[in-house]
Motif scaffolding. Structure first.
Motif, PDB file in Angstrom:
ATOM      1  N   ASN A 181      13.776   2.745  -1.160  1.00  8.27           N
ATOM      2  CA  ASN A 181      14.524   2.076  -0.101  1.00  8.27           C
ATOM      3  C   ASN A 181      13.669   1.965   1.161  1.00  8.27           C
ATOM      4  O   ASN A 181      13.293   2.973   1.760  1.00  8.27           O
ATOM      5  CB  ASN A 181      15.812   2.861   0.181  1.00  8.27           C
ATOM      6  CG  ASN A 181      16.803   2.084   1.012  1.00  8.27           C
ATOM      7  OD1 ASN A 181      16.484   1.053   1.591  1.00  8.27           O
ATOM      8  ND2 ASN A 181      18.022   2.573   1.063  1.00  8.27           N
ATOM      9  N   GLN A 182      13.376   0.754   1.558  1.00 12.88           N
ATOM     10  CA  GLN A 182      12.584   0.511   2.762  1.00 12.88           C
ATOM     11  C   GLN A 182      13.490   0.131   3.930  1.00 12.88           C
ATOM     12  O   GLN A 182      14.486  -0.577   3.732  1.00 12.88           O
ATOM     13  CB  GLN A 182      11.573  -0.627   2.521  1.00 12.88           C
ATOM     14  CG  GLN A 182      10.582  -0.352   1.406  1.00 12.88           C
ATOM     15  CD  GLN A 182       9.635   0.779   1.756  1.00 12.88           C
ATOM     16  OE1 GLN A 182       9.364   1.045   2.933  1.00 12.88           O
ATOM     17  NE2 GLN A 182       9.122   1.474   0.744  1.00 12.88           N
ATOM     18  N   ARG A 201      11.141  13.020   2.906  1.00 12.96           N
ATOM     19  CA  ARG A 201      12.466  12.436   2.813  1.00 12.96           C
ATOM     20  C   ARG A 201      12.859  11.751   4.114  1.00 12.96           C
ATOM     21  O   ARG A 201      12.623  12.280   5.192  1.00 12.96           O
ATOM     22  CB  ARG A 201      13.487  13.512   2.451  1.00 12.96           C
ATOM     23  CG  ARG A 201      13.261  14.106   1.063  1.00 12.96           C
ATOM     24  CD  ARG A 201      14.415  14.959   0.636  1.00 12.96           C
ATOM     25  NE  ARG A 201      14.261  15.417  -0.735  1.00 12.96           N
ATOM     26  CZ  ARG A 201      15.174  16.096  -1.411  1.00 12.96           C
ATOM     27  NH1 ARG A 201      16.329  16.399  -0.824  1.00 12.96           N
ATOM     28  NH2 ARG A 201      14.960  16.472  -2.647  1.00 12.96           N
ATOM     29  N   ASP A 202      13.460  10.569   3.954  1.00 17.19           N
ATOM     30  CA  ASP A 202      13.822   9.782   5.138  1.00 17.19           C
ATOM     31  C   ASP A 202      15.327   9.590   5.288  1.00 17.19           C
ATOM     32  O   ASP A 202      15.780   8.867   6.174  1.00 17.19           O
ATOM     33  CB  ASP A 202      13.130   8.421   5.085  1.00 17.19           C
ATOM     34  CG  ASP A 202      13.410   7.661   3.793  1.00 17.19           C
ATOM     35  OD1 ASP A 202      14.345   8.045   3.070  1.00 17.19           O
ATOM     36  OD2 ASP A 202      12.689   6.693   3.507  1.00 17.19           O
ATOM     37  N   GLY A 203      16.127  10.219   4.400  1.00 12.14           N
ATOM     38  CA  GLY A 203      17.575  10.116   4.509  1.00 12.14           C
ATOM     39  C   GLY A 203      18.172   8.868   3.903  1.00 12.14           C
ATOM     40  O   GLY A 203      19.393   8.699   3.928  1.00 12.14           O
ATOM     41  N   ARG A 204      17.345   7.981   3.343  1.00  5.90           N
ATOM     42  CA  ARG A 204      17.846   6.756   2.726  1.00  5.90           C
ATOM     43  C   ARG A 204      17.892   6.939   1.208  1.00  5.90           C
ATOM     44  O   ARG A 204      16.915   7.401   0.608  1.00  5.90           O
ATOM     45  CB  ARG A 204      16.966   5.559   3.091  1.00  5.90           C
ATOM     46  CG  ARG A 204      16.993   5.183   4.559  1.00  5.90           C
ATOM     47  CD  ARG A 204      16.248   3.878   4.797  1.00  5.90           C
ATOM     48  NE  ARG A 204      14.832   4.025   4.503  1.00  5.90           N
ATOM     49  CZ  ARG A 204      13.910   4.370   5.391  1.00  5.90           C
ATOM     50  NH1 ARG A 204      14.268   4.620   6.645  1.00  5.90           N
ATOM     51  NH2 ARG A 204      12.644   4.472   5.048  1.00  5.90           N
ATOM     52  N   ILE A 213      27.459   3.542  -6.079  1.00 10.38           N
ATOM     53  CA  ILE A 213      27.983   3.123  -4.776  1.00 10.38           C
ATOM     54  C   ILE A 213      27.406   4.035  -3.699  1.00 10.38           C
ATOM     55  O   ILE A 213      27.627   5.248  -3.720  1.00 10.38           O
ATOM     56  CB  ILE A 213      29.521   3.177  -4.759  1.00 10.38           C
ATOM     57  CG1 ILE A 213      30.097   2.364  -5.919  1.00 10.38           C
ATOM     58  CG2 ILE A 213      30.060   2.659  -3.429  1.00 10.38           C
ATOM     59  CD1 ILE A 213      31.593   2.501  -6.080  1.00 10.38           C
ATOM     60  N   ARG A 214      26.656   3.465  -2.780  1.00 11.98           N
ATOM     61  CA  ARG A 214      26.051   4.197  -1.676  1.00 11.98           C
ATOM     62  C   ARG A 214      25.934   3.270  -0.462  1.00 11.98           C
ATOM     63  O   ARG A 214      26.008   2.055  -0.589  1.00 11.98           O
ATOM     64  CB  ARG A 214      24.645   4.708  -2.029  1.00 11.98           C
ATOM     65  CG  ARG A 214      24.572   5.764  -3.095  1.00 11.98           C
ATOM     66  CD  ARG A 214      25.052   7.124  -2.598  1.00 11.98           C
ATOM     67  NE  ARG A 214      24.724   8.156  -3.559  1.00 11.98           N
ATOM     68  CZ  ARG A 214      25.406   8.422  -4.651  1.00 11.98           C
ATOM     69  NH1 ARG A 214      26.457   7.687  -4.936  1.00 11.98           N
ATOM     70  NH2 ARG A 214      25.041   9.380  -5.471  1.00 11.98           N
ATOM     71  N   ASP A 215      25.696   3.869   0.686  1.00 13.91           N
ATOM     72  CA  ASP A 215      25.350   3.105   1.880  1.00 13.91           C
ATOM     73  C   ASP A 215      23.824   3.009   1.910  1.00 13.91           C
ATOM     74  O   ASP A 215      23.143   3.918   2.363  1.00 13.91           O
ATOM     75  CB  ASP A 215      25.884   3.785   3.136  1.00 13.91           C
ATOM     76  CG  ASP A 215      25.512   3.038   4.405  1.00 13.91           C
ATOM     77  OD1 ASP A 215      25.006   1.898   4.301  1.00 13.91           O
ATOM     78  OD2 ASP A 215      25.704   3.608   5.500  1.00 13.91           O
ATOM     79  N   GLU A 272      19.351   8.754  -5.029  1.00 13.43           N
ATOM     80  CA  GLU A 272      19.018   9.976  -4.305  1.00 13.43           C
ATOM     81  C   GLU A 272      17.820   9.687  -3.412  1.00 13.43           C
ATOM     82  O   GLU A 272      17.021   8.784  -3.694  1.00 13.43           O
ATOM     83  CB  GLU A 272      18.696  11.109  -5.284  1.00 13.43           C
ATOM     84  CG  GLU A 272      18.562  12.486  -4.645  1.00 13.43           C
ATOM     85  CD  GLU A 272      19.811  12.904  -3.912  1.00 13.43           C
ATOM     86  OE1 GLU A 272      19.745  12.981  -2.667  1.00 13.43           O
ATOM     87  OE2 GLU A 272      20.852  13.119  -4.561  1.00 13.43           O
ATOM     88  N   ASP A 273      17.692  10.435  -2.339  1.00 12.71           N
ATOM     89  CA  ASP A 273      16.527  10.309  -1.463  1.00 12.71           C
ATOM     90  C   ASP A 273      15.354  11.031  -2.125  1.00 12.71           C
ATOM     91  O   ASP A 273      15.256  12.254  -2.072  1.00 12.71           O
ATOM     92  CB  ASP A 273      16.838  10.912  -0.086  1.00 12.71           C
ATOM     93  CG  ASP A 273      15.653  10.797   0.870  1.00 12.71           C
ATOM     94  OD1 ASP A 273      14.678  10.106   0.525  1.00 12.71           O
ATOM     95  OD2 ASP A 273      15.702  11.413   1.948  1.00 12.71           O
TER      96      ASP A 273
END
Length: 393
Positions: free
Chosen positions: A391-392, A370-373, A309-311, A364-365
């Motif tokens: 994650n794009q 690293r882009d924080g996503r 579960i993540r945003d 994990e990013d």
């Protein structure tokens, strides 16, 4: 499952001002008894009510305040460094007032006058290591004497040693291995739990600062809720229906945005779905929602093996990623709800894999830079490989 210390100690200490007030109370009570003056009785009740009011208000100020610390993994001998302590007030309305953070057993610390509701703050604690070697930081202490200084409420969060906890499915037990300063783990703590405990999640389910347990019971088709004491002991509070056969994976997060922990559960055989159990912050999960994945409830077409579960799309809503072995895919449930009203709405996005069955997920990013996503790492059973889903935006 490993956690950075399951132990939390709580203390409620009456200060010298309380002792003085109690002495005044007895003097006023003695005068009222000798003179039979009703006004003195009222004054005595007013005096003794102050410490009691202070204990209640300090508890309200403390409730819902989460504390995490972050320290460098390696430093040079004698080199000063800062341990960052992050305070988060998860209450929706009430602030945290007059909060002091410091190392357990040390007088020095950092002070925060007000921590408004739904906000966070970071305080730094200076430290230096006098010699080389492996050092374990003492526990972090959160204290407050708000509002009148009569009562000091204190919480020592964690002991600095990583603990491990596991389910004993065939033995009907939960086994905790407390961390130890001189060896890997101390003697295990065994908690009996009938029903075939299969998976568990550690979260603070009632906002008191101690980690609690939610456990899937594979044989009895239930979910067990256990309250943590903060000392490594867990007491069974309730067992609720899992709404499906053979509950397997369980995860906890604030899915509907009400700042209370909810539970997400999947199942081992049929019941190709996940069920969301919405928590009320007091160990009750009276509202639930089923998200159907397969075409037939009684035939396993998807086979959920893991849940993360993540945003994932930075919209401040919790999304759910599922490793689905029978479908050979990762299914992403994007939270498309327009608010906190139930039931929530989710949009499905499927990421298929050829030649391997997704069995485990980690978020994990991992992109460079690293882009924080959060990205996804997927363990593929049968292909002996790990796939990465970047994650794009």
């Amino acid at each position: 499952m490993s956690k950075p210390g399951l132990h939390t100690k709580r203390r409620l200490r009456f200060r010298m001002t309380t002792v003085i007030f109690v002495a005044i109370f007895f003097l006023v009570e003695l005068a009222a008894f000798n003179t039979n003056e009703n006004l003195l009785y009222l004054l005595a009740a007013f005096v003794i009510g102050f410490p009691a009011l202070g204990a209640v208000v300090s508890k309200l100020s403390f409730r819902g305040v989460e504390l995490r610390r972050d320290a460098p993994g390696a430093v040079h001998r004698g080199e000063a460094f800062t341990v960052a302590t992050r305070l988060k007030n998860t209450k929706r309305l009430l602030p945290g007032v007059s909060l002091r953070v410091g190392f357990s057993g040390e007088a020095a610390g950092a002070y925060l006058a007000v921590l408004p509701a739904n906000t966070s703050a970071t305080l730094g604690l200076p430290r230096a290591m006098p010699r080389r070697g492996v050092h374990v930081l003492p526990g972090i202490e959160l204290a407050s004497a708000f509002p009148m200084g009569f009562v000091e409420r204190k919480v020592v969060l964690r002991d600095g040693y990583r603990d491990a906890i596991a389910t004993g499915w065939s033995s009907d037990v939960i086994v905790q291995f407390p961390g130890h300063p001189e060896k890997y783990f101390a003697d295990p703590i065994i908690t009996s739990l009938a029903g075939g405990p299969r998976d568990l999640v550690l979260e603070d389910l009632d906002g008191d600062g101690a980690l609690d347990l939610a456990v899937t019971l594979y044989n009895s088709d239930e979910i067990a809720i256990l309250k943590g004491s903060g000392t490594g002991k867990f007491d069974l509070i309730d067992k609720i229906s899992a709404r499906g056969k053979m509950p397997q994976r369980i995860r906890a997060a604030d899915v509907n945005g009400d700042r209370r922990r909810d539970l997400v559960v999947s199942y081992a055989q049929s019941d190709d779905c996940v069920v969301l159990f919405y928590g009320d912050g007091n160990f009750r999960f009276e509202m639930s929602q089923e998200i159907r994945l397969g075409a037939d409830r009684f035939r396993r077409d998807v086979g959920v093996q893991d849940i993360v579960i993540r945003d994932f799309n930075a919209d401040d809503k919790a999304d759910i990623a599922l490793a689905c072995s029978d479908a050979g895919a990762v299914i992403l449930l994007r939270n498309a709800s327009d608010g906190k009203s139930l039931p929530l709405k989710f949009e499905q996005e499927v990421f298929p894999f050829d030649g391997g069955a997704p069995h485990a997920l980690a978020a994990e990013d991992i992109s460079i830079p690293r882009d924080g996503r959060p990205d996804l790492a997927v363990a593929l059973w049968g292909a002996d490989s790990i796939a990465l889903l970047i994650n794009q935006p």
